[in-house]
Write a protein that holds these residues in place. Structure first.
Motif, PDB file in Angstrom:
ATOM      1  N   MET A  39       0.841  -1.196   0.000  1.00  0.00           N
ATOM      2  CA  MET A  39       0.000   0.000   0.000  1.00  0.00           C
ATOM      3  C   MET A  39       0.884   1.257   0.000  1.00  0.00           C
ATOM      4  N   SER A  40       0.533   2.198  -0.833  1.00  0.00           N
ATOM      5  CA  SER A  40       1.358   3.401  -0.924  1.00  0.00           C
ATOM      6  C   SER A  40       1.175   4.253   0.325  1.00  0.00           C
ATOM      7  N   THR A  41       2.227   4.920   0.727  1.00  0.00           N
ATOM      8  CA  THR A  41       2.100   5.848   1.838  1.00  0.00           C
ATOM      9  C   THR A  41       2.465   7.232   1.323  1.00  0.00           C
ATOM     10  N   GLY A  42       1.539   8.125   1.409  1.00  0.00           N
ATOM     11  CA  GLY A  42       1.799   9.488   1.003  1.00  0.00           C
ATOM     12  C   GLY A  42       1.328   9.781  -0.397  1.00  0.00           C
ATOM     13  N   PRO A  43       1.394  11.078  -0.704  1.00  0.00           N
ATOM     14  CA  PRO A  43       0.781  11.551  -1.932  1.00  0.00           C
ATOM     15  C   PRO A  43       1.560  11.239  -3.215  1.00  0.00           C
ATOM     16  N   GLY A  44       2.775  10.731  -3.086  1.00  0.00           N
ATOM     17  CA  GLY A  44       3.528  10.369  -4.294  1.00  0.00           C
ATOM     18  C   GLY A  44       3.873  11.547  -5.170  1.00  0.00           C
ATOM     19  N   LEU A  45       4.434  12.568  -4.558  1.00  0.00           N
ATOM     20  CA  LEU A  45       4.807  13.761  -5.335  1.00  0.00           C
ATOM     21  C   LEU A  45       6.304  13.773  -5.657  1.00  0.00           C
ATOM     22  N   GLU A  46       6.963  12.618  -5.476  1.00  0.00           N
ATOM     23  CA  GLU A  46       8.421  12.537  -5.685  1.00  0.00           C
ATOM     24  C   GLU A  46       8.839  13.134  -7.026  1.00  0.00           C
ATOM     25  N   SER A  47       8.073  12.801  -8.054  1.00  0.00           N
ATOM     26  CA  SER A  47       8.478  13.216  -9.409  1.00  0.00           C
ATOM     27  C   SER A  47       8.402  14.723  -9.592  1.00  0.00           C
ATOM     28  N   LEU A  48       7.770  15.418  -8.644  1.00  0.00           N
ATOM     29  CA  LEU A  48       7.616  16.872  -8.790  1.00  0.00           C
ATOM     30  C   LEU A  48       8.652  17.667  -7.994  1.00  0.00           C
ATOM     31  N   VAL A  49       9.487  16.961  -7.221  1.00  0.00           N
ATOM     32  CA  VAL A  49      10.476  17.679  -6.405  1.00  0.00           C
ATOM     33  C   VAL A  49      11.430  18.453  -7.319  1.00  0.00           C
ATOM     34  N   ASP A  50      11.711  19.687  -6.909  1.00  0.00           N
ATOM     35  CA  ASP A  50      12.552  20.628  -7.673  1.00  0.00           C
ATOM     36  C   ASP A  50      11.871  21.145  -8.935  1.00  0.00           C
ATOM     37  N   GLN A  51      10.592  20.854  -9.050  1.00  0.00           N
ATOM     38  CA  GLN A  51       9.849  21.370 -10.205  1.00  0.00           C
ATOM     39  C   GLN A  51       8.861  22.439  -9.757  1.00  0.00           C
ATOM     40  N   GLN A  52       8.459  23.239 -10.738  1.00  0.00           N
ATOM     41  CA  GLN A  52       7.479  24.294 -10.504  1.00  0.00           C
ATOM     42  C   GLN A  52       6.096  23.647 -10.325  1.00  0.00           C
ATOM     43  N   ILE A  53       5.451  23.969  -9.196  1.00  0.00           N
ATOM     44  CA  ILE A  53       4.096  23.455  -8.996  1.00  0.00           C
ATOM     45  C   ILE A  53       3.132  24.602  -8.690  1.00  0.00           C
ATOM     46  N   SER A  54       1.873  24.315  -8.891  1.00  0.00           N
ATOM     47  CA  SER A  54       0.820  25.299  -8.646  1.00  0.00           C
ATOM     48  C   SER A  54      -0.141  24.683  -7.638  1.00  0.00           C
ATOM     49  N   VAL A  55      -0.261  25.341  -6.491  1.00  0.00           N
ATOM     50  CA  VAL A  55      -1.075  24.791  -5.410  1.00  0.00           C
ATOM     51  C   VAL A  55      -2.366  25.604  -5.286  1.00  0.00           C
ATOM     52  N   ILE A  56      -3.497  24.909  -5.208  1.00  0.00           N
ATOM     53  CA  ILE A  56      -4.761  25.574  -4.868  1.00  0.00           C
ATOM     54  C   ILE A  56      -5.051  25.224  -3.410  1.00  0.00           C
ATOM     55  N   THR A  57      -5.226  26.243  -2.588  1.00  0.00           N
ATOM     56  CA  THR A  57      -5.491  25.995  -1.165  1.00  0.00           C
ATOM     57  C   THR A  57      -6.998  25.964  -0.910  1.00  0.00           C
ATOM     58  N   ASN A  58      -7.371  25.464   0.253  1.00  0.00           N
ATOM     59  CA  ASN A  58      -8.794  25.322   0.568  1.00  0.00           C
ATOM     60  C   ASN A  58      -9.504  26.671   0.689  1.00  0.00           C
ATOM     61  N   ASP A  59      -8.747  27.744   0.943  1.00  0.00           N
ATOM     62  CA  ASP A  59      -9.394  29.060   0.995  1.00  0.00           C
ATOM     63  C   ASP A  59      -9.383  29.745  -0.379  1.00  0.00           C
ATOM     64  N   GLY A  60      -9.004  28.986  -1.402  1.00  0.00           N
ATOM     65  CA  GLY A  60      -9.149  29.481  -2.769  1.00  0.00           C
ATOM     66  C   GLY A  60      -7.954  30.233  -3.309  1.00  0.00           C
ATOM     67  N   ARG A  61      -6.835  30.176  -2.609  1.00  0.00           N
ATOM     68  CA  ARG A  61      -5.653  30.874  -3.123  1.00  0.00           C
ATOM     69  C   ARG A  61      -4.862  29.972  -4.071  1.00  0.00           C
ATOM     70  N   ASN A  62      -4.072  30.626  -4.932  1.00  0.00           N
ATOM     71  CA  ASN A  62      -3.235  29.915  -5.898  1.00  0.00           C
ATOM     72  C   ASN A  62      -1.788  30.326  -5.658  1.00  0.00           C
ATOM     73  N   ILE A  63      -0.982  29.360  -5.194  1.00  0.00           N
ATOM     74  CA  ILE A  63       0.419  29.640  -4.882  1.00  0.00           C
ATOM     75  C   ILE A  63       1.303  28.801  -5.792  1.00  0.00           C
ATOM     76  N   VAL A  64       2.233  29.480  -6.459  1.00  0.00           N
ATOM     77  CA  VAL A  64       3.122  28.814  -7.414  1.00  0.00           C
ATOM     78  C   VAL A  64       4.544  28.885  -6.888  1.00  0.00           C
ATOM     79  N   GLY A  65       5.249  27.762  -6.932  1.00  0.00           N
ATOM     80  CA  GLY A  65       6.629  27.751  -6.460  1.00  0.00           C
ATOM     81  C   GLY A  65       7.297  26.430  -6.777  1.00  0.00           C
ATOM     82  N   VAL A  66       8.523  26.285  -6.284  1.00  0.00           N
ATOM     83  CA  VAL A  66       9.289  25.065  -6.546  1.00  0.00           C
ATOM     84  C   VAL A  66       9.110  24.113  -5.357  1.00  0.00           C
TER      85      VAL A  66
END
Lengths: 105, 98, 93
Positions: free
Chosen positions: B1-28
């Motif tokens: 069974m996998s543990t965790g969200p499996g975001l390994e492939s995105l490390v050091d990459q630019q990501i765009s996060v949507i937060t529960n309060d509706g904000r959009n945060i972009v970063g590495v």
């Protein structure tokens, strides 16, 4: 074919399972209502006291009710929007109540 | 069974996060754990409005608690470079209502 | 049947995930885990004009706790299999 054991209703979930393949009514948070054929229901135990009823419904009609306040008259304007979806997985944490089909004679 | 969200492939990459309060945060993405807590470096917030184009606020190094994250998206840098943010108008995203 | 194993059969299929912030995202199902966290590929937001916030995102991770619905592909739903799974769970299987 329901055996006696299967049709014994002891807990709320037993009643829901009896409605398999029948149209049920589901009331959800944020003023949403669903009517659809129950194809799957599973209890998802998050903690000992907290369980979710995840479901898959078929031939679903969703009704969403929104209330807006008129800018000038401050009257409440109630709107309902309807749509149909062939198959819908419903995450259980939004479920408020489930009603099986009426079994009146 | 996998543990965790499996975001390994995105490390050091630019990501765009949507937060529960509706904000959009972009970063590495610099790190994450099984609860989807994430570390973002060189981050900025994109603020959407219908009156003007998208405003970008510099945030820098940010840690976002997993509880408050709705979406983690992989930014396609080529697509992102072609976005005309100063002319993009939209309502901010609605907050998540549980 | 673990509640998420059904979703594993849908990997590679097109689904629409509807979130509790009213965003609907369509994409190819890549993976689902035990929290119902969902990964989609080749994503597009259903109403992109209203929601241009993810225009440069093609792959995304959606936290299970913000999912309201998942629209399933009609030909990917085996109704008999689902009924059997529900009855099995009822018997504690």
């Amino acid at each position: 074919m329901a055996t006696e054991e299967e049709s014994a209703v002891k807990e709320p979930l037993d009643l829901i399972r009896l409605s398999l393949d029948e149209r049920i009514y589901v009331k959800l948070r944020s003023d949403r209502e669903l009517r659809g054929k129950l194809h799957w229901v599973t209890v998802w135990l998050l903690q000992a006291y907290d369980q979710h009823l995840n479901m898959i419904l078929g031939d679903v009609e969703e009704v969403v009710t929104t209330v807006e306040i008129d800018d000038e008259t401050y009257e409440e304007i109630v709107r309902t929007t309807r749509r149909t979806v062939p198959f819908l997985f419903v995450r259980g944490d939004g479920v408020i109540l489930v009603s099986p089909p009426l079994r009146t004679a | 069974m996998s543990t965790g969200p499996g975001l390994e492939s995105l490390v050091d990459q630019q990501i765009s996060v949507i937060t529960n309060d509706g904000r959009n945060i972009v970063g590495v993405l610099k790190g994450f754990d099984q609860a989807t807590n994430i570390i973002l470096d060189e981050s900025h917030e994109r603020v959407y409005s219908t009156k003007e184009g998208v405003q970008q606020l510099v945030l820098g190094l940010y840690i976002i608690r997993g509880d408050n994250i709705s979406i983690v998206g992989e930014v396609d840098e080529e697509l992102d470079a072609h976005l005309d943010l100063s002319n993009l108008r939209a309502h901010p995203l609605k907050p998540v209502i549980h | 049947m673990l509640f998420f194993s059904y979703f594993k059969d849908l990997v590679g299929r097109e689904v629409t995930v509807e979130l509790k912030n009213d965003l609907a995202i369509r994409g190819t199902l890549h993976s689902v885990d035990q929290y119902l966290n969902i990964k989609l590929e080749n994503t597009r937001v259903v109403d992109q004009d209203k929601y241009p916030h993810m225009l440069s995102v093609r792959n995304c991770f959606i936290r299970g706790s913000v999912v309201r619905y998942v629209q399933l592909p009609p030909d990917g739903v085996d109704v008999d299999l689902l009924h059997d799974a529900t009855r099995r769970e009822a018997r504690g299987g």
